[in-house]
Scaffold this active site. Structure first.
Site, PDB file in Angstrom:
ATOM      1  N   HIS A   8      60.656  30.242  34.103  1.00  0.00           N
ATOM      2  CA  HIS A   8      59.697  31.347  34.151  1.00  0.00           C
ATOM      3  C   HIS A   8      59.813  32.068  35.486  1.00  0.00           C
ATOM      4  CE1 HIS A   8      55.972  33.571  33.551  1.00  0.00           C
ATOM      5  NE2 HIS A   8      55.721  33.324  34.827  1.00  0.00           N
ATOM      6  N   ASP A  68      44.652  32.451  26.373  1.00  0.00           N
ATOM      7  CA  ASP A  68      45.137  33.198  27.535  1.00  0.00           C
ATOM      8  C   ASP A  68      45.094  34.689  27.272  1.00  0.00           C
ATOM      9  OD1 ASP A  68      46.452  33.563  30.136  1.00  0.00           O
ATOM     10  OD2 ASP A  68      48.077  34.341  28.900  1.00  0.00           O
ATOM     11  N   ARG A  85      40.409  39.423  32.449  1.00  0.00           N
ATOM     12  CA  ARG A  85      40.766  39.440  33.879  1.00  0.00           C
ATOM     13  C   ARG A  85      41.215  40.833  34.283  1.00  0.00           C
ATOM     14  NH1 ARG A  85      45.277  35.407  34.025  1.00  0.00           N
ATOM     15  NH2 ARG A  85      45.472  35.974  36.205  1.00  0.00           N
ATOM     16  N   SER A 124      47.202  30.549  33.519  1.00  0.00           N
ATOM     17  CA  SER A 124      47.689  31.505  32.523  1.00  0.00           C
ATOM     18  C   SER A 124      49.186  31.272  32.277  1.00  0.00           C
ATOM     19  CB  SER A 124      47.430  32.924  33.051  1.00  0.00           C
ATOM     20  OG  SER A 124      48.177  33.882  32.360  1.00  0.00           O
ATOM     21  N   LYS A 157      51.047  28.820  28.823  1.00  0.00           N
ATOM     22  CA  LYS A 157      52.061  29.339  27.896  1.00  0.00           C
ATOM     23  C   LYS A 157      53.337  28.520  27.983  1.00  0.00           C
ATOM     24  CE  LYS A 157      51.023  33.326  29.601  1.00  0.00           C
ATOM     25  NZ  LYS A 157      50.787  34.670  30.067  1.00  0.00           N
TER      26      LYS A 157
HETATM   27  N1  URA Z   1      51.830  36.270  34.340  1.00  0.00           N
HETATM   28  C1  URA Z   1      50.995  35.659  33.448  1.00  0.00           C
HETATM   29  O1  URA Z   1      51.383  35.292  32.364  1.00  0.00           O
HETATM   30  N2  URA Z   1      49.713  35.464  33.822  1.00  0.00           N
HETATM   31  C2  URA Z   1      49.253  35.830  35.019  1.00  0.00           C
HETATM   32  O2  URA Z   1      48.103  35.612  35.279  1.00  0.00           O
HETATM   33  C3  URA Z   1      50.123  36.482  35.934  1.00  0.00           C
HETATM   34  C4  URA Z   1      51.417  36.682  35.562  1.00  0.00           C
END
Ligand code: URA
Length: 342
Positions: free
Chosen positions: A83, A162, A169, A184, A188
């Site tokens: 990621h 999320d 957010r 967050s 995932k």
């Molecule tokens: N990427 C995400 O998936 N969530 C965040 O909060 C910031 C970047």
């Protein structure tokens, strides 16, 4: 309702929330049972007061449990996901995933679209005519087993809490809360089911975080979250003051990734791709040198096989319809290119 008011007051006053309270909030909010104004107040309290390690683990676990977790048990090779926290010109996934695949790992990479000023890996791949980013789970697993890597959309059923919390957010200026960011991203990734996770945390003017200390805390928090969930996780911190490489945009970044896979390309892209893929291999328990996968052409073949399996035709990558050369007004050396401005 009363319960929610008590929860907000507890966090507002700096008290910690129990695991039960946290799980209740995340699942009730994702089912639409808590009004946005109360959830927003809790997010703002968290923005100022933070979440400790155990609150954060409970928060992330509840987000993972709000949807399904992929079962990758039928993949015969060690699985590892990657990621990036996002940057300008960041095409590292397009290089690191095939390198790791060529050397024996399986990379089922779930990606997203562009976020804020940063491009998304899926948008880059979607520039390849025919490339399919939406795959059914069975097809995704077949491709990763056959080719070694697949890069596709995460789908709405992974950590759906999320999605709701992220929108809130965005609407409440709480995106920048480090614990909310960490949970967050990690919810995932953990829902993606890979056996190990490598995080490329970007820092600099073109990244979400410009302060190296904040980036280090985010990286450490995410590594702890992964490890606490039983998934070996590592992070690299990489500079994002200037765009990575010389291409920023979708088709042009695919072209630059191909250059690197063919043994050329800009030094900074090579360096970050090498560092990230080395971590991916290490966590997958594979002792191999990323450079060998480039030199032998195996990484390029893995990328081409992945694109073909996902329906893409690399031979017809589009060219930009408009081109303009900007001549320098005088001789000199380019000292700095601001990533955010690009
Ligand atoms: N990427 C995400 O998936 N969530 C965040 O909060 C910031 C970047």
């Amino acid at each position: 309702m009363t319960e929610m008011v008590e929860l907000i007051a507890a966090k507002r006053d700096g008290r910690r929330l129990s695991d039960e309270d946290v799980s209740w909030f995340v699942s009730a909010y994702s089912r639409g049972e808590i009004p946005d104004e109360q959830a927003a107040a809790l997010l703002m309290a968290i923005f100022f007061r933070g979440l400790d390690r155990s609150e954060l683990a409970a928060w992330t676990t509840a987000m993972v449990r709000s949807g399904r977790r992929l079962d990758l048990s039928r993949i015969s090779r060690p699985t590892v996901d990657k990621h990036s926290s996002g940057g300008v010109g960041d095409k590292v996934s397009l290089v690191a995933a095939p390198i790791a695949a060529a050397l024996g790992a399986a990379v089922p990479k779930l990606s997203g679209r562009a976020l804020g000023h940063t491009g998304g890996t899926l948008d880059k791949l979607a520039a390849i005519p025919g490339f399919r980013t939406e795959l059914a789970i069975d097809e995704m697993l077949d491709i990763v087993e056959r080719v070694g890597c697949v890069i596709c959309s995460a789908g709405g059923d992974l950590a759906p809490a999320d999605k709701r919390l992220y929108d809130l957010r965005n609407a409440t200026a709480t995106v920048e809360s480090l614990p909310l960011m960490a949970s967050s991203i990690m919810s995932k990734k953990l829902a993606g089911g890979a056996g190990a996770i490598v995080l490329d945390v970007k820092v600099g003017s073109g990244a979400f975080l410009t302060d190296p200390d904040q980036a280090r805390i985010l990286a450490r928090t995410m590594v702890d979250l992964g490890c606490d969930a039983g998934v070996p996780t590592a992070a690299v911190l990489t500079a994002m003051d200037a765009p990575l490489g010389r291409a920023a945009g979708n088709a042009v970044e695919v072209r630059e990734a191909l250059e690197v896979l063919r043994g050329g390309g800009p030094k900074d892209v090579i360096e970050v791709a090498r560092a990230v893929s080395a971590q991916m291999l290490a966590l997958a328990g594979i002792a191999a040198d990323p450079d060998d996968a480039i030199a032998s052409g195996a990484a390029l073949r893995a990328f081409e096989a992945m694109v073909e399996a996902q329906g893409g035709d690399l031979g017809s990558l589009p060219e930009a319809p408009h081109r303009r050369t900007l001549p320098a007004p005088r001789s000199g050396v380019v000292g700095r290119i601001d990533a955010r401005a690009v």
